[in-house]
Scaffold this motif. Structure first.
Motif, mmCIF file in Angstrom:
data_model
loop_
_atom_site.group_PDB
_atom_site.id
_atom_site.type_symbol
_atom_site.label_atom_id
_atom_site.label_comp_id
_atom_site.label_asym_id
_atom_site.label_seq_id
_atom_site.Cartn_x
_atom_site.Cartn_y
_atom_site.Cartn_z
ATOM 1 N N GLN A 2 -0.193 5.512 4.148
ATOM 2 C CA GLN A 2 0.292 4.098 3.693
ATOM 3 C C GLN A 2 1.222 4.460 2.470
ATOM 4 O O GLN A 2 2.365 3.793 2.449
ATOM 5 C CB GLN A 2 -0.593 3.703 3.803
ATOM 6 C CG GLN A 2 -0.173 2.123 3.474
ATOM 7 C CD GLN A 2 -0.118 1.235 4.073
ATOM 8 O OE1 GLN A 2 -1.004 0.707 5.001
ATOM 9 N NE2 GLN A 2 0.655 0.824 4.205
ATOM 10 N N PHE A 3 0.952 5.066 1.816
ATOM 11 C CA PHE A 3 1.239 5.569 0.202
ATOM 12 C C PHE A 3 2.369 6.233 0.034
ATOM 13 O O PHE A 3 2.832 6.350 -1.108
ATOM 14 C CB PHE A 3 0.468 5.060 -0.704
ATOM 15 C CG PHE A 3 -0.291 2.992 -1.177
ATOM 16 C CD1 PHE A 3 0.327 2.413 -0.744
ATOM 17 C CD2 PHE A 3 -1.493 3.282 -1.302
ATOM 18 C CE1 PHE A 3 -0.164 1.442 -1.131
ATOM 19 C CE2 PHE A 3 -2.641 2.154 -1.153
ATOM 20 C CZ PHE A 3 -1.512 1.014 -1.830
ATOM 21 N N THR A 4 2.570 6.952 0.535
ATOM 22 C CA THR A 4 3.584 7.985 0.877
ATOM 23 C C THR A 4 4.879 7.550 1.933
ATOM 24 O O THR A 4 6.221 7.827 1.537
ATOM 25 C CB THR A 4 2.906 8.991 1.327
ATOM 26 O OG1 THR A 4 2.310 9.217 2.410
ATOM 27 C CG2 THR A 4 2.205 9.511 0.114
ATOM 28 N N LEU A 5 4.343 7.404 3.244
ATOM 29 C CA LEU A 5 5.515 7.558 4.029
ATOM 30 C C LEU A 5 6.259 5.796 4.165
ATOM 31 O O LEU A 5 7.302 6.211 4.003
ATOM 32 C CB LEU A 5 5.072 6.809 5.376
ATOM 33 C CG LEU A 5 3.887 8.355 6.374
ATOM 34 C CD1 LEU A 5 3.016 8.460 7.222
ATOM 35 C CD2 LEU A 5 4.794 9.734 6.069
ATOM 36 N N MET A 6 5.513 4.858 3.831
ATOM 37 C CA MET A 6 6.151 3.611 4.421
ATOM 38 C C MET A 6 7.044 3.603 3.007
ATOM 39 O O MET A 6 8.528 3.251 2.796
ATOM 40 C CB MET A 6 5.109 2.746 4.460
ATOM 41 C CG MET A 6 4.608 2.491 5.353
ATOM 42 S SD MET A 6 6.097 1.671 7.095
ATOM 43 C CE MET A 6 6.135 0.182 6.599
ATOM 44 N N PRO A 7 6.804 3.796 1.211
ATOM 45 C CA PRO A 7 7.592 4.140 0.583
ATOM 46 C C PRO A 7 8.453 5.112 0.277
ATOM 47 O O PRO A 7 10.026 4.425 -0.108
ATOM 48 C CB PRO A 7 7.107 4.226 -0.835
ATOM 49 C CG PRO A 7 5.101 3.992 -0.274
ATOM 50 C CD PRO A 7 5.515 4.089 1.080
ATOM 51 N N THR B 89 6.268 -0.168 -0.486
ATOM 52 C CA THR B 89 4.874 -0.094 -1.499
ATOM 53 C C THR B 89 4.207 -0.766 -2.213
ATOM 54 O O THR B 89 3.585 -0.180 -1.851
ATOM 55 C CB THR B 89 5.759 0.223 -2.883
ATOM 56 O OG1 THR B 89 6.267 -1.678 -3.208
ATOM 57 C CG2 THR B 89 7.255 0.736 -2.977
ATOM 58 N N CYS B 90 4.146 -1.633 -0.528
ATOM 59 C CA CYS B 90 2.728 -2.391 -0.679
ATOM 60 C C CYS B 90 2.053 -2.464 0.286
ATOM 61 O O CYS B 90 2.113 -1.464 1.055
ATOM 62 C CB CYS B 90 3.685 -4.225 -0.040
ATOM 63 S SG CYS B 90 4.057 -5.324 -0.767
ATOM 64 N N PRO B 91 0.577 -2.868 -0.069
ATOM 65 C CA PRO B 91 -0.364 -2.018 1.287
ATOM 66 C C PRO B 91 -0.569 -2.724 2.424
ATOM 67 O O PRO B 91 0.477 -3.436 2.998
ATOM 68 C CB PRO B 91 -2.016 -2.741 0.230
ATOM 69 C CG PRO B 91 -1.313 -4.001 -0.590
ATOM 70 C CD PRO B 91 0.303 -3.839 -0.564
ATOM 71 N N GLY B 92 -1.572 -2.597 3.244
ATOM 72 C CA GLY B 92 -1.556 -2.521 4.619
ATOM 73 C C GLY B 92 -1.555 -4.212 4.684
ATOM 74 O O GLY B 92 -2.078 -5.592 3.917
ATOM 75 N N GLY C 110 3.021 7.085 11.175
ATOM 76 C CA GLY C 110 1.378 7.145 11.342
ATOM 77 C C GLY C 110 0.549 7.596 11.784
ATOM 78 O O GLY C 110 -0.095 8.250 11.808
ATOM 79 N N TYR C 111 1.130 7.257 13.446
ATOM 80 C CA TYR C 111 0.263 8.155 14.360
ATOM 81 C C TYR C 111 0.400 9.445 14.405
ATOM 82 O O TYR C 111 -0.835 10.216 15.104
ATOM 83 C CB TYR C 111 0.827 7.819 15.719
ATOM 84 C CG TYR C 111 0.261 7.737 17.092
ATOM 85 C CD1 TYR C 111 -0.965 6.450 17.717
ATOM 86 C CD2 TYR C 111 0.508 8.622 17.461
ATOM 87 C CE1 TYR C 111 -2.235 6.799 18.770
ATOM 88 C CE2 TYR C 111 -0.252 9.329 18.964
ATOM 89 C CZ TYR C 111 -1.373 8.112 19.649
ATOM 90 O OH TYR C 111 -2.264 8.644 20.221
ATOM 91 N N ALA C 112 1.696 9.712 14.445
ATOM 92 C CA ALA C 112 2.208 11.472 14.025
ATOM 93 C C ALA C 112 0.892 12.205 12.971
ATOM 94 O O ALA C 112 0.369 13.111 13.234
ATOM 95 C CB ALA C 112 3.652 11.706 13.664
ATOM 96 N N VAL C 113 0.742 11.551 11.891
ATOM 97 C CA VAL C 113 -0.274 12.104 11.178
ATOM 98 C C VAL C 113 -1.187 12.064 11.700
ATOM 99 O O VAL C 113 -1.807 13.680 11.434
ATOM 100 C CB VAL C 113 -0.424 10.861 9.478
ATOM 101 C CG1 VAL C 113 -1.589 11.886 9.063
ATOM 102 C CG2 VAL C 113 1.330 11.373 8.915
ATOM 103 N N GLU D 79 -1.823 0.569 10.493
ATOM 104 C CA GLU D 79 -1.856 -0.012 9.813
ATOM 105 C C GLU D 79 -0.948 0.106 8.825
ATOM 106 O O GLU D 79 -0.741 -0.018 7.690
ATOM 107 C CB GLU D 79 -3.706 0.652 9.224
ATOM 108 C CG GLU D 79 -3.718 0.455 8.065
ATOM 109 C CD GLU D 79 -4.559 -1.254 8.506
ATOM 110 O OE1 GLU D 79 -3.891 -2.468 7.127
ATOM 111 O OE2 GLU D 79 -4.940 -1.852 8.722
ATOM 112 N N VAL D 80 -0.729 1.187 9.214
ATOM 113 C CA VAL D 80 0.796 1.907 8.070
ATOM 114 C C VAL D 80 1.794 1.568 8.613
ATOM 115 O O VAL D 80 2.395 0.940 7.878
ATOM 116 C CB VAL D 80 0.958 3.876 8.445
ATOM 117 C CG1 VAL D 80 2.833 4.136 7.843
ATOM 118 C CG2 VAL D 80 -0.167 4.331 7.877
ATOM 119 N N GLY D 81 2.058 0.956 10.013
ATOM 120 C CA GLY D 81 3.300 0.316 10.001
ATOM 121 C C GLY D 81 3.682 -0.802 9.331
ATOM 122 O O GLY D 81 4.650 -1.761 9.248
ATOM 123 N N MET D 82 1.724 -1.703 9.585
ATOM 124 C CA MET D 82 2.228 -3.173 9.375
ATOM 125 C C MET D 82 1.694 -3.674 8.185
ATOM 126 O O MET D 82 1.015 -2.802 7.601
ATOM 127 C CB MET D 82 1.817 -4.292 9.799
ATOM 128 C CG MET D 82 1.756 -4.099 11.805
ATOM 129 S SD MET D 82 0.641 -4.681 12.701
ATOM 130 C CE MET D 82 1.273 -6.266 12.200
#
Length: 313
Positions: free
Chosen positions: A78-83, A108-111, A241-244, A261-264
């Motif tokens: 969550q906090f590595t991919l999206m930022p 950089t925001c949470p899910g 997220g799915y790939a991880v 969770e990662v995408g939203m």
């Protein structure tokens, strides 16, 4: 109460369509929608977060202790991919500073709070999704300001301490209050949560009204660019997220939960932070508002796709 429940169920079911209609109205006819002020954004987000707190129970945190590896994997993603994806997209599309800040804040925001529902519809691991949302939200006051400083600090002045206090005020305090109310007045909250979709959707719609109507002229000139970047950011979040999950050989229910969770993202928080801390860049609020509209549509479509895939297996 029965009538309110029916209205709430309807609003929850057609939330994406309602948000699209309101956003379009605020964009093309900003006058009537401008009665909702951007100064209301923090309070409206606080209402959404209080509602989230009402739905939380101690059991929701059980997954954190019973399956720490899964939650850690999800939150790190969550906090590595999206930022990182947000920063890459601002570079690739050469976004002007005020749009870049908005995109980075979303990253950089949470899910997002609706990710749990989408995970349920996708036949994913709901306990993991709820656990990830709870943990990423608790970590947000620390990580969101630091990651914003890392990725946007070279462009603008970022005050991490001020952002920390804002997130505590508009996210953690309302959630904690909701959690306490749920614990001590459980019978009341059991009734109250039945109309929660109506309250939460109304608050989100009002946030979008405020932001879109206040910036309608500027959106008309750069709206397509914002939309492309937001859509790519969201879809790449789902994919990576799915790939991880797959790379770490997690089962498909966990992969679906992490993907969603990662995408939203909690894009309402991104909008709130942009309005409060980067007021000199009005367009910084737009990516969060657009993300709020888009991820509810994409999340529903993806959940349906995942559910059908699960049924075939």
């Amino acid at each position: 109460m029965k009538t309110l429940e029916k209205v709430s169920d309807f609003v929850g079911k057609y939330m994406a369509a309602i948000v699209i209609v309101v956003a379009a109205g605020a964009l093309f006819f900003p006058g009537p929608f401008s009665v909702v002020k951007t100064s209301w954004v923090n309070n409206l987000l606080g209402i959404v977060m209080f509602g989230m707190g009402l739905t939380l129970k101690p059991n929701d945190f059980k997954v954190v202790f019973s399956r720490p590896k899964d939650v850690i994997v999800g939150c790190v993603a969550q906090f590595t991919l999206m930022p990182f994806l947000a920063w890459v997209l601002t570079m690739v599309f050469h976004l002007p500073t005020e749009l870049a800040i908005g995109v980075i804040l979303v990253g950089t925001c949470p899910g997002g709070t609706s990710s749990n529902v989408m995970t349920y519809l996708s036949k994913g691991d709901v306990a993991l999704s709820v656990g990830m949302t709870a943990v990423s939200t608790v970590l947000a006051p620390l990580l969101t300001p630091l990651l914003t400083l890392l990725y946007a600090g070279q462009r603008v002045d970022v005050n991490p301490m001020s952002m920390f206090l804002s997130i505590v005020k508009v996210v953690l305090v309302p959630i904690a209050l909701g959690f306490v109310v749920n614990h001590f007045f459980h019978k009341f909250t059991e009734e109250a949560v039945r109309v929660l979709p109506l309250v939460s959707t109304t608050a989100i719609v009002l946030i979008i009204c405020a932001v879109v109507s206040a910036n309608s002229a500027k959106i008309m000139t750069s709206g397509l660019l914002i939309l492309v970047v937001v859509v790519l950011h969201n879809l790449l979040g789902y994919l990576t997220g799915y790939a991880v999950g797959k790379a770490l050989k997690l089962d498909s229910t966990k992969c679906r939960a992490i993907s969603i969770e990662v995408g939203m993202q909690n894009s309402g928080l991104a909008t709130s932070l942009a309005a409060a801390h980067f007021a000199q860049y009005p367009l910084a609020t737009i990516p969060g508002a657009v993300f709020s509209v888009w991820h509810n549509i994409s999340g529903a479509v993806l959940a349906n796709f995942y559910a059908r895939s699960a049924e075939k297996k």
